[in-house]
Design a protein around this motif. Sequence first.
Motif, PDB file in Angstrom:
ATOM      1  N   ASN A  95       0.829  -1.201   0.000  1.00  0.00           N
ATOM      2  CA  ASN A  95       0.000   0.000   0.000  1.00  0.00           C
ATOM      3  C   ASN A  95       0.863   1.251   0.000  1.00  0.00           C
ATOM      4  OD1 ASN A  95      -3.061   0.262   0.297  1.00  0.00           O
ATOM      5  ND2 ASN A  95      -2.618  -1.641   1.396  1.00  0.00           N
ATOM      6  N   GLY A  99       2.448   3.959  -4.975  1.00  0.00           N
ATOM      7  CA  GLY A  99       2.678   5.175  -5.760  1.00  0.00           C
ATOM      8  C   GLY A  99       4.123   5.272  -6.242  1.00  0.00           C
ATOM      9  N   ARG A 146       1.407   6.211   3.579  1.00  0.00           N
ATOM     10  CA  ARG A 146       1.344   6.224   2.125  1.00  0.00           C
ATOM     11  C   ARG A 146       1.582   7.644   1.600  1.00  0.00           C
ATOM     12  NH1 ARG A 146      -3.957   3.910  -0.668  1.00  0.00           N
ATOM     13  NH2 ARG A 146      -4.943   5.622   0.411  1.00  0.00           N
ATOM     14  N   ARG A 150       5.740   9.462  -0.251  1.00  0.00           N
ATOM     15  CA  ARG A 150       5.802  10.158  -1.530  1.00  0.00           C
ATOM     16  C   ARG A 150       6.622  11.431  -1.431  1.00  0.00           C
ATOM     17  NH1 ARG A 150       1.061  10.060  -4.166  1.00  0.00           N
ATOM     18  NH2 ARG A 150       1.948  11.875  -5.180  1.00  0.00           N
TER      19      ARG A 150
END
Lengths: 359, 293, 285
Positions: A95, A99, A146, A150
């Motif tokens: 999860n 990205g 999550r 990034r």
Amino acid sequence: MAKVTLKGVKKSYGQVKAIHGVDMEIQDGEFIVIVGPSGCGKSTLLRMIAGLEAITEGTISIGDRVVNDIEPRDRDIAMVFQNYALYPHMSVYENMSYGLRIRGMSKSDIEKRVQRAAEILQLQPYLQRKPRELSGGQRQRVAMGRAIVREPSVFLFDEPLSNLDAKLRVQMRLEIKRLHQQLGVTSIYVTHDQVEAMTLADRLVVMNLGRADQIGAPHEVYARPATTYVGGFIGSPAMNFLSCRVENGSGGPRAVLSDGTALALPTAWSVPPGEYTLGIRPEHLRTARPGETPHLMLEVDVAEELGADTLLHGKIAGEELVARVPSYAGYHDHSKPGLITDITLAHLFDKESGLRIAV
Amino acid sequence: MEKRVVFHNKYLPYLLVAPQIAITVIFFFWPASQAIVQSVLREDAFGVSSHFVGLDNFIALFEDEYYLNSFKVTALFSTLVTVIGLSLSLLLAVTADRIIRAATLYKTFLIWPYAVAPAVAGALWGFVFLPGPGIVAYLLQQMGVDWNFHLNGAQAMFVVVVAATWKQISYNFLFFLAGLQSIPKSLIEAAAIDGAGPVRRFWTIVLPLLSPTLFFLIVVNVVYAFFETFGVIHSLTRGGPAKATEILVYKVWYDGFEAQDLGGSSAQSVILMAIVIGLTVIQFRYIERKVHY
Amino acid sequence: MIERRPIADFVGHLILIVTVLIVAFPIYLAVIAASHDLAGISQVPMPLLPGSEFFTNMANALLEGPKIVGVGRGTSALLLMSNSLIMAISIAVGKIIISLLSAFAIVYFRFPLRTFFFWMIFITLMLPVEVRIIPTFKVVADLGLLDTYTGLVLPLIASATATFLFRQFFMTVPDELVEAARIDGAGPMRFFWDVLVPLSRTSIAAMFVIQFIYGWNQYLWPLLIAAAPEYQTIVLAIGRLMRAPDAYEEWPLIMAMAVLALLPPVVVVVLMQRWFVKGLVETEK
């Protein structure tokens, strides 16, 4: 990290206008909370910043770039959703790294970033688990993880704590605050909970029916609400509103209630005579001590004991009023205490528009 | 029901639906339209040319006593399959629902006929009733019945109904059981406290709440009896004896393929289409109303 | 239920057990018939206990097939079953793939012809193969697909049922997952493969069971398309054998083949019962 600028941002769905034009400049590293009841447009505004909703009019810039026509993935943002939106079939690790994998980052870099985020959020023991094997608080942390991995320039939070129980909410609120201090990333946080809003925000945006009624630091919004709406929304129990007529008598300006009760306003206030709404917070009322002349007489219907304080609910001049008084005062249902208010802390609003009157 | 969030892409969605739409057009819409066209044409004896005959094919059909017979046979057959199948499976489902602990076990032992092909169901029951070695046929003969379903029309109808119903019971049972188990227990308990006994509770509480399921199953069973039982008929009776079990679908196939009557078969196809459309509309009308229920 | 009535419980069990036995009876009889030689089952009444020829008959059916003149001569059950298997699996897989794709397009995109396509797929519900037998046969014949696997499979893989099931499932997938995926940088196809398909596993399994049975049990369609013995399916072969003039000479073999024909779909249903029931009940709701 980046600043975010909204210029005349509007949103309509066909004929229905959801956002009527919002201007706002969010500084680099600032924690902004957008607060308001459901349906006020706060989530829509956030989703427009995220790129999940088209912008009908106006511009949104992140950094120096207008992002109106840029896909969410290219806006350099990360978002934490109310229901977490974790991919149920992927492990925590998958999860958090999804990205990054899409962006083609190398395995070792992904590993480094995920491990670091997991460390910050104390998620290391759970990396191989599936979301359904985690508690609500842990899922919430994965959703934040999550976003963190990034390393975006802006974090967006859409009511991230509203699915948690009260105790966990307080704890996660603190964690979000710490996280922001640690990472210093520009954050925009949407909530309907005024306590969350007050405690987290560097600056608050109070939304009402598609408009930003007030943008300011929490203490400023509390002390100088721009509208009756903001006054009533921020603070608990809500501010009392009494209709009054301001007269300039020999002893200075006075506010006269509909039953004839007159309250002397501070002599420094220069207010043109006329009809107004007077706002007094419950915590700025106290019961009169023996020998004091009460400003107001309250007919109490119900006294709600909260422990340290008691809330006295009753009527003055036919309008509902709440006073927050220390419990030792010993008032009970159907008593008739006299109340004293520090009138310098009261607020005057225009009767029609509800706008604050500068005094 | 609409999604709030969608992807934006000009060509991709068309590419995604293309396979299904292509197959649908080539194998569904084109043939269906051909059936309609053929139904107003008549071929000459050599199949070389055809000419427009208007509704002649339809008129001929309704003057054809075999076709009218086929209608009657279908009506009887589908009524028997639906009524017997639904009553039996409702009884079973109510009984199984009572015995909650064992319900799943019985379910396993009752669902498998669903997986048996209609033609194979026909074969199995055909053997049970086979004049000669068939064990039930033997018992019937011992009881003095002159049993031979290859020669007796009523007996043939009986056997195809048994085979068709047997296969459908599991389907009905599953839906009734699911319907029963979705009725809130508190409702039944409230009725019991109000003084209603089990039988009264069934008629006044359970059955009304089960009515959407019941209605749905009636439509499904009629459709099943009309269209999906071709295999049962073809393997057991070939529509006989003397067309006693010639249901509409069997006749469409027979007239088109064995008798090579293209126009007549197409006209029958068009009538069948009208029947399916009618049934589907009824079903959806009802489902729409069910939403408010 | 509320009343505690041991007698009613007992009667309930009795009804169910008797029904289970009656339902299973024809299959039991088929197995018995398959275990005797012709002389064995020609006795009146036929024996109700297994004989000794079961494996002989099975081997005979599997490897050689019936010897009745004209009907599937020389087509072994092994060949017939492998045709059935090819047909069932191709139909199930084909339906699942094209239905997933079209449901994805209809749920997750807005495009001008969307509603039109939706209704087009919907209307196929009203056009079962039985009502368009001859023209469909003609199309397949014109395309040169008679006696081919393509001809057996392709016309049957467009399915409104599967499209609706997947559409219904996709509608229950939270919007936030799409949004999260978009923010994570996933395009539509990436989202489809990485998120939507894995999440649909249960629906796909349910569809597979239902469509496998549907494909395996096809009768009318192979009857039209597969004239050549090497493309016939086991279900079709049984239907044809049943009314063959000399059928009675082959009853042990026919019953052995019937057992073989029903075994695969029954095993699939019983083993995948959970998904099957879920899929069945949800498709129709």
